[in-house]
Design an enzyme around this catalytic site. Structure first.
Site, PDB file in Angstrom:
ATOM      1  N   THR A 225     -20.142  22.167  32.129  1.00 56.93           N
ATOM      2  CA  THR A 225     -20.619  23.531  31.948  1.00 56.93           C
ATOM      3  C   THR A 225     -21.762  23.815  32.922  1.00 56.93           C
ATOM      4  O   THR A 225     -21.825  24.869  33.553  1.00 56.93           O
ATOM      5  CB  THR A 225     -21.078  23.728  30.500  1.00 56.93           C
ATOM      6  OG1 THR A 225     -20.075  23.231  29.628  1.00 56.93           O
ATOM      7  CG2 THR A 225     -21.329  25.178  30.195  1.00 56.93           C
ATOM      8  N   GLU A 440     -12.937  -6.394  37.412  1.00 53.09           N
ATOM      9  CA  GLU A 440     -12.761  -5.480  38.545  1.00 53.09           C
ATOM     10  C   GLU A 440     -13.034  -6.190  39.865  1.00 53.09           C
ATOM     11  O   GLU A 440     -12.361  -5.943  40.860  1.00 53.09           O
ATOM     12  CB  GLU A 440     -13.652  -4.246  38.397  1.00 53.09           C
ATOM     13  CG  GLU A 440     -13.371  -3.390  37.162  1.00 53.09           C
ATOM     14  CD  GLU A 440     -11.920  -2.966  37.017  1.00 53.09           C
ATOM     15  OE1 GLU A 440     -11.219  -2.845  38.048  1.00 53.09           O
ATOM     16  OE2 GLU A 440     -11.457  -2.782  35.872  1.00 53.09           O
TER      17      GLU A 440
END
Ligand code: ADP
Ligand code: MG
Ligand code: ZN
Length: 638
Positions: A225, A440
């Site tokens: 927003t 990862e």
């Protein structure tokens, strides 16, 4: 056209009801109706008063006695009453009246005693009309009230819908990109939109088409927003905002009317931004359910689609929307010409968190010993809104303890409190972060050290809202249409690299590799059964034409049209391929055990690592710059 609310011919005032400007308060239901009602009431009262019998009420026998005694001067006989006057006053009045009784002899007696008499015909239309009309008018008033509430789009009814609109055009948005931090990539993409809004002519003069719809996607509280408002603030254009849930009202048609109204208002103010927050509330995929669909939402959604298609893209209206659940959106919303531009607004990494903290501590008195770097390091997994909340909480704690400034201890306590609250939102524990970091790093190192693989673009252990705990993103240098067997085997090694790194470094494996395993197994099985890449089985396609998902569901999982023996062989081959890939990954990671450690530490510290840095750490020549910098939504390895 005004709706005829009053049946004509009752009252001269009803003509005015056709003229809306004559209504005392147009917003209120049926102003004219009340006028008419009041008038009729007065009439009724007047009639009662006029026709009310006057004089003393006497009994019929009393009346007859008076006639016989010759005391009555004259009488007026109506249907139900007899009014009359005495010749002389009786009890202070000469008038009397009596209820009439069926009495055929009465006239003879009146003649005999010489009383003057007249008949009377009373029209009783008014009470009758009132008796009918008042209920009808009440119904009409109610009807018109609800009709207005429903806000049907036609004529006068529309004004009600409009007056209820909470379409706020903010003309002067004070937010700028300086108020947003930690979402640099999103900011970068939105700068283009700002440029366009600032100077639409420059772009359209050359016949270019500007994106109409931009969808901000990301977990709650990451500043979607805020970013949308910042775009308006930077471009200095009006900002229309509405939340998706505001469109969905109880009455069918209101939402669609609002959308129409929103766009027509925006068109007058172009260039401007229309922002639809929580698009998912409105834009959920339309479903055919036997229970009937949510008609109102669908109408609204259809209206939105129609408006987006309808307006001229040169009008310089950008439609932005935000959602944290892109997967539930109706595919129609994401088609070209609608929300085809997606901007990922992710949770910030350490550096980003530090910047967000800096923004939110601008107005806060910090003790000199407060190091926002440390606060940032301790708040892995916090979104922008959580950090804003943290600063506020720390300031409140300091104030409660009558301190002159906010100290590190306040931050620590606030972090503890917030993490306890966030526990529900699953912020990763230290142990979990370590597992994810090894995982990862494993993917990334294997991908980097096998020659000819797509270069690693980015590794991240920032938790995403979409289920992935971390990701390693590879970007292809060129489009690929064919994969060779070697490529596929390498790909398998990369997929298994995450799990293998956990094995090697921690001696234990976690559930985090589930998706990797699934993808790897799919590839291996396809190599054997579809692409004829297994020597043991030869170049035969064993799967036939894959059945559609729907049929699969209906008939259960398909076992190919091959013998039990072949099935066993296929399973064995898949297993062999997987084992070899695992061994390859294991070989690479064991050889580079120290690199695995270094990359993991660095990742735990920074949370996000660029491909370049990784290659430098591994002593590999820099990859040719992947020109494709438009990153698609999470394509990376999990
Ligand atoms: P979203 O719309 O993504 O749920 P919001 O934009 O409503 O998040 O964020 C709520 C508040 O959190 C913002 O008003 C701002 O104060 C703070 N905030 C969130 N993200 C950021 C950010 N990236 N940088 C600075 N402040 C942020
Ligand atoms: Mg929001
Ligand atoms: Zn993985």
């Amino acid at each position: 056209m005004a709706t005829p609310r009053i049946p004509p011919g009752i009252n001269p005032r009803d003509k005015r009801s056709g003229d809306r400007r004559a209504l005392p308060r147009p917003g209120r239901p049926g102003g004219a109706v009340w006028y008419v009602l009041g008038f009729l009431m007065l009439m009724a009262l007047a009639q009662t008063w006029l026709l009310a019998p006057t004089g003393r009420q006497i009994s019929y026998s009393e009346f007859k006695a008076a006639v016989r005694a010759g005391r009555v001067a004259e009488v007026t006989i109506s249907e139900q009453t007899i009014r009359g006057t005495y010749k002389a006053e009786v009890n202070g009045t000469r008038n009397f009246n009596a209820a009439r009784i069926e009495d055929p002899k009465l006239l003879e007696e009146l003649d005999a005693t010489g009383v003057r008499y007249t008949g009377e015909f009373v029209s009783r239309w008014l009470p009758e009309v009132i008796g009918w009309v008042i209920p009808i008018l009440l119904l009409l008033a109610l009807w018109s009230f609800f009709f207005r509430r429903m806000g049907s789009a036609e004529g006068g009814v529309m004004s009600f819908a409009r007056s209820k609109h909470r379409v706020f055009a903010e003309d002067d948005v004070k937010v700028s990109f300086a108020d947003v931090a930690g979402v640099d990539e999103a900011e970068q993409e939105l700068k283009e939109i700002v440029e366009f809004l600032k100077n639409p002519k420059k772009y359209t003069a050359l016949g270019g088409r500007i994106p109409k719809g931009v969808l901000l996607v990301g977990p709650p509280g990451t500043g979607k927003t805020l970013l949308a408002r910042a775009v308006a603030g930077e471009a200095k254009v009006p900002f229309f905002s509405l939340s998706g849930s505001e469109f969905v009202e109880m009455f069918v048609g209101v939402g669609a009317a609002r959308v129409r109204d929103l766009f027509s208002q925006a068109e007058q103010k172009a260039p401007c931004i229309i922002f639809i927050d929580e698009l998912d509330a409105l834009g959920r995929a339309r479903v055919q359910s036997p229970m009937g669909s949510h008609e109102e939402r669908e109408q609204t959604l259809n209206q939105l689609l129609a408006e987006m298609d309808g307006f001229d893209s040169r009008k310089a209206i950008i439609i932005m929307a935000a959602t944290n659940r892109p997967e539930v959106l109706d595919p129609a919303l994401l088609r070209p010409g609608r929300f085809d531009r997606h901007v990922l607004v992710d949770k910030p990494d350490v550096k980003g968190r530090e910047e967000v903290l800096q923004i939110h501590t601008r107005q806060v008195k910090l003790a000199p010993e407060v190091d926002l770097k440390i606060v940032a390091a301790r708040t892995a997994g916090f979104a922008g809104a959580d950090l804003a909340n943290l600063v506020n909480e720390a300031a409140l704690l300091a104030a409660r303890n009558d301190k002159a400034s906010v100290e590190m201890a306040d931050f620590d306590e606030a972090i503890d409190r917030l993490i306890a609250g966030l526990e529900k939102k699953r912020v990763m524990s230290r142990k979990e972060r370590e597992i994810v970091a090894y995982h990862e790093s494993g993917h990334a190192i294997v991908a980097t050290l096998i020659p000819g693989m797509d270069p690693v673009h980015k590794i991240s252990i920032v938790q995403r809202g979409f289920g992935a705990l971390g990701y390693t993103m590879q970007l292809p240098l060129e489009d690929r249409y064919l994969m060779q067997r070697r490529d596929l085997l390498n790909q398998l090694a990369v997929l298994l690299g995450g799990r293998t790194a956990e094995e090697i470094a921690l001696g234990e494996i976690s559930t985090g590799a589930q998706n990797d395993l699934q993808r790897a197994t799919d590839i291996a099985r396809s190599m054997v059964t579809e692409w004829g890449m297994s020597d043991a089985l030869g170049a035969i396609n064993y799967d036939g034409h894959k059945r559609s998902k729907f049929l699969d569901l209906a008939f259960g999982p398909e076992r190919g049209a091959y013998a039990e023996e072949t099935a066993r062989l296929i399973d064995a081959e898949v297993k062999r391929i997987m084992t070899e890939a695992h061994a390859q990954a294991r070989g690479i990671l064991t050889e580079h055990r120290d690199d695995l450690e270094r990359v993991t530490r660095r990742l735990l510290e920074k949370e996000v690592m660029e491909g370049e840095e990784l290659r430098t750490m591994l002593g590999i020549a820099p990859a040719a710059d992947p020109s494709a910098d438009k990153t698609p939504l999470p394509p990376g390895l999990q």
